[in-house]
Design a protein around this motif. Structure first.
Motif, PDB file in Angstrom:
ATOM      1  N   LEU A 103       0.831  -1.204   0.000  1.00 49.50           N
ATOM      2  CA  LEU A 103       0.000   0.000   0.000  1.00 49.50           C
ATOM      3  C   LEU A 103       0.868   1.258   0.000  1.00 49.50           C
ATOM      4  N   PRO A 111       0.071   2.737  -5.330  1.00 49.04           N
ATOM      5  CA  PRO A 111      -0.188   1.705  -4.317  1.00 49.04           C
ATOM      6  C   PRO A 111      -0.660   0.389  -4.928  1.00 49.04           C
ATOM      7  N   ILE A 112      -0.241  -0.704  -4.319  1.00 51.20           N
ATOM      8  CA  ILE A 112      -0.654  -2.036  -4.770  1.00 51.20           C
ATOM      9  C   ILE A 112      -1.624  -2.601  -3.743  1.00 51.20           C
ATOM     10  N   PHE A 113      -2.775  -3.035  -4.213  1.00 53.25           N
ATOM     11  CA  PHE A 113      -3.764  -3.657  -3.332  1.00 53.25           C
ATOM     12  C   PHE A 113      -3.961  -5.102  -3.763  1.00 53.25           C
ATOM     13  N   MET A 135      -5.332  -7.366  -1.327  1.00 58.11           N
ATOM     14  CA  MET A 135      -6.510  -7.750  -0.550  1.00 58.11           C
ATOM     15  C   MET A 135      -7.700  -6.894  -0.987  1.00 58.11           C
ATOM     16  N   ASN A 160      -1.261   7.127   1.537  1.00 58.11           N
ATOM     17  CA  ASN A 160      -1.022   5.686   1.474  1.00 58.11           C
ATOM     18  C   ASN A 160      -0.133   5.208   2.619  1.00 58.11           C
ATOM     19  N   ALA A 202      -1.019   2.573   5.369  1.00 59.25           N
ATOM     20  CA  ALA A 202      -0.143   1.404   5.488  1.00 59.25           C
ATOM     21  C   ALA A 202       0.167   1.126   6.961  1.00 59.25           C
ATOM     22  N   LEU A 246      -2.802  -0.543   8.466  1.00 62.30           N
ATOM     23  CA  LEU A 246      -2.855  -1.971   8.104  1.00 62.30           C
ATOM     24  C   LEU A 246      -1.822  -2.753   8.891  1.00 62.30           C
ATOM     25  N   ARG A 305     -10.676   2.387  -3.066  1.00 66.55           N
ATOM     26  CA  ARG A 305      -9.656   1.927  -4.012  1.00 66.55           C
ATOM     27  C   ARG A 305     -10.057   2.232  -5.456  1.00 66.55           C
ATOM     28  N   ILE A 338      -9.072   5.715  -6.125  1.00 61.40           N
ATOM     29  CA  ILE A 338      -7.617   5.792  -6.365  1.00 61.40           C
ATOM     30  C   ILE A 338      -7.302   5.426  -7.813  1.00 61.40           C
ATOM     31  N   ARG A 339      -7.927   4.352  -8.282  1.00 58.84           N
ATOM     32  CA  ARG A 339      -7.647   3.901  -9.658  1.00 58.84           C
ATOM     33  C   ARG A 339      -8.073   4.958 -10.686  1.00 58.84           C
ATOM     34  N   GLU A 391      -5.545   7.724 -10.668  1.00 59.50           N
ATOM     35  CA  GLU A 391      -4.352   7.267 -11.406  1.00 59.50           C
ATOM     36  C   GLU A 391      -4.599   7.355 -12.914  1.00 59.50           C
ATOM     37  N   TYR A 402      -5.421  12.212  -4.520  1.00 61.80           N
ATOM     38  CA  TYR A 402      -6.386  11.737  -3.527  1.00 61.80           C
ATOM     39  C   TYR A 402      -5.760  11.732  -2.136  1.00 61.80           C
TER      40      TYR A 402
END
Lengths: 398, 398
Positions: free
Chosen positions: A269, A274-276, A278, B262, B266, B269, B283, B286-287, B290, B303
């Motif tokens: 994240l 960011p990489i998701f 889950m 992020n 993080a 999390l 999410r 976010i996409r 991007e 964001y």
């Protein structure tokens, strides 16, 4: 007189699921990691790759690999590295014993099959490269130890090195530039702590996320939190985890497993972009595991997530009803409960009643998002088998 | 002769949304943070708290606060700290000028109203405590600067200290044990970079997540990655962000904003148990951001997410069509597009065509999950107003 014999060797190799995650390469070409990692090898009764390696002077074609009936490209640097290293070891033996057949000079024909659907999104490359390396090593009658072979398999796919062993397996990151000390080792055999179980919840994802190779490179390059994970957090956890396994201390094993999964996804994240991996279904699985542990008053279930939304939940056999039994009550009919292991899981309707009053929305999200389950346990490393996927004439057996 | 006069002062105060997040207290009682933070103050035309503070010797009741028509408990330590500090400052003035009325000895009666729905899940406590402190300071005719008042508002709600200023506002974490140097300061006035816009996507969440007070305490106590964020990453980003604002460099402003959001999530999390404020709808936002930046070939939208699933998207006025216009095309009819600012946003159907072919699933997730939008911009700090919520007799005006 020309030698037309087809030399063959067959092996099966297991899948492994890390409890201390591998994420980050310090050398992408050699698959040298930025931190050590540790995994549980899963039983081959449930998940395995079966591979037959063959070679013959009569093979006129180039090296080839058939996986689940489909021809694979073997020209990639990773597969080539494995072939090259194994041939070099064979060549050395041949040089010392000129009477043995020069197998290293023959084309390789490899046939491989997984006993689990590729669509399940399980990391099949670990079992695949472990089986490939082990089968060729057997074909070449190499005296190499699993640790030596792990160095080769690592070049095919990093986590494949851990599938050369059964039970509880470490992968020492090493420090040598050539990767010679970046190898797997046995932390404890499966027999040391045989009652470890794993429930895999296969989550239907809309689309595949970032590949782990690309993802980990981007994390290393951009995450501000990553250095703390690789340099400080993981080394500490490796020690905690090895100690927990030695003591068969599930409480610590489970806590460190969950912490490390979350920490790994936290660095994903923290990656730019960011990489998701889950999703809301994964998070629902986390909430249910938390509920199970709260109800038990201790950690009896531990989730972990690889580079995808699937949940792997570790628990001990004696807690099967409390853990897998609750998921069986919650998920209802799903592929996987029908197998031997699935049928044996007692449905925990009593616990489900409590979930319905406390976390009905979470249970619904999970039920809708999980497509199938796989029930398995800790298991053994690669095993030789007489069951060949290639016949005496060198043809794939269908 | 008894003085029956009702003394009154009214102010409005803004909401602020951090671009470098406050997460973690080194002193929970004084709301002293583990790192500095930085925010954009949002326009009070769109989001504000309006507060009238009054006091009178004729008030027979205890201190009281009416918020949006509902009586609030003022006995909590945080509200009491604000009352106590402000009364002490007034007492000092009264001691120096025995002729002025002893307001510090009278009960306080405060009436407060937000111009936005509490249900939107926007951090209203920042605007609330800023307005409360500013209104009482005006009532008491304190000569205190916004920075001095920020020290008091901080004790009500940490991020409230930043709502004492307009424009671009820093909160210096400070080092003094008593918190005397943990105050807000102006990085740049709104007029320095007035074309900053914000689109807030209000996401309908199934249930409220962990409260930020509880969440940040747990993160500080359990996240292995948190020290790196607080001690190394944020100090570096504070400098980058102040520089970007000074240079009106949106590219850097946007990148650091997204990175810090992020990075904050993080560490959430990485908390034990993990805290998830973002969901699949977040999410999806976010996409889309991007995608907007990729299409523009540079960062024109940024964001950021607070302790909840709502997205706040910063952009410059000249990119309104490319950013807000795409969301308007994507989200369709939602509360918020009808307001003055919303109506002015041109619908970007051209860009929407591309989104539909590339990210239709993401767009659907967003459309289904966003309940309303708020369009706003950078704005001014607290403002005195003659519009009183309490009449001359001391009664709340409805």
């Amino acid at each position: 007189m020309s030698d037309n014999k087809v030399y063959r060797a067959s092996t099966t190799a297991p899948v492994n699921i890390a409890v201390i995650k591998y994420w980050g390469k310090r050398d992408p070409k050699l698959n040298l990691p930025t931190n050590s990692s540790l995994s549980v090898t899963l039983s081959q009764s449930d998940l395995r790759t079966h591979t037959t390696a063959s070679c013959s002077p009569k093979f006129t074609y180039e090296d080839s690999l058939l996986l689940n009936g489909s021809p694979q490209d073997v020209s990639g640097a990773r597969t080539q590295a494995c072939f090259r290293e194994l041939r070099a070891l064979r060549k050395k033996i041949e040089a010392e014993n000129p009477s043995i057949p020069p197998l290293s000079t023959y084309p390789l024909n490899i046939v491989s099959e997984n006993n689990f659907p590729t669509a399940a999104g399980l990391a099949s490359s670990a079992a695949g490269f472990a089986a490939l390396v082990r089968a060729i090593a057997d074909l070449y009658e190499l005296p190499s130890s699993p640790t030596e072979l792990s160095r080769i398999a690592r070049q095919g796919s990093g986590s494949a090195c851990r599938s050369l062993f059964g039970g509880y397996v470490g992968w020492e990151m090493g420090s040598a530039v050539d990767g010679s000390d970046s190898v797997a080792y046995e932390v404890a055999p499966a027999s040391h702590w045989p009652n470890m179980r794993a429930l895999i919840l296969v989550v239907s994802a809309a689309k595949k996320g970032v590949s782990s190779t690309t993802g980990m490179q981007t994390t290393v390059a951009t995450s501000a939190l990553f250095p703390a994970r690789a340099n400080e957090v993981v080394p500490r956890r490796m020690k905690e985890m090895e100690k927990a396994i030695a003591a068969k201390d599930f409480e610590t094993f489970g806590k460190v497993t969950m912490r490390d999964s979350n920490g790994f996804h936290a660095t994903c994240l923290d990656t730019e972009p960011p990489i998701f991996y889950m999703n809301d279904v994964s998070r629902a699985a986390i909430r249910i595991v938390e509920g199970i542990n709260n109800a038990a008053g201790k950690t009896i279930a531990a989730y972990t997530f690889d580079a995808g939304p699937n949940a792997v939940i570790y628990y001990l056999e004696e807690n099967e009803k409390a853990v897998a039994g609750l998921f069986k009550a919650m998920l209802g009919a799903k592929e996987g409960w029908g197998g031997n292991r699935g049928v044996a899981v007692p449905v925990n309707d009593e616990a489900m009643v409590k979930v319905e009053s406390h976390a009905a929305a979470v249970a619904t999200t999970l039920k809708e998002g999980v497509s199938r389950v796989i029930l398995t346990s800790v298991g053994e490393g690669p095993m030789k088998t007489k069951d060949s996927l290639i016949d005496e004439a060198g043809e794939a057996i269908h």
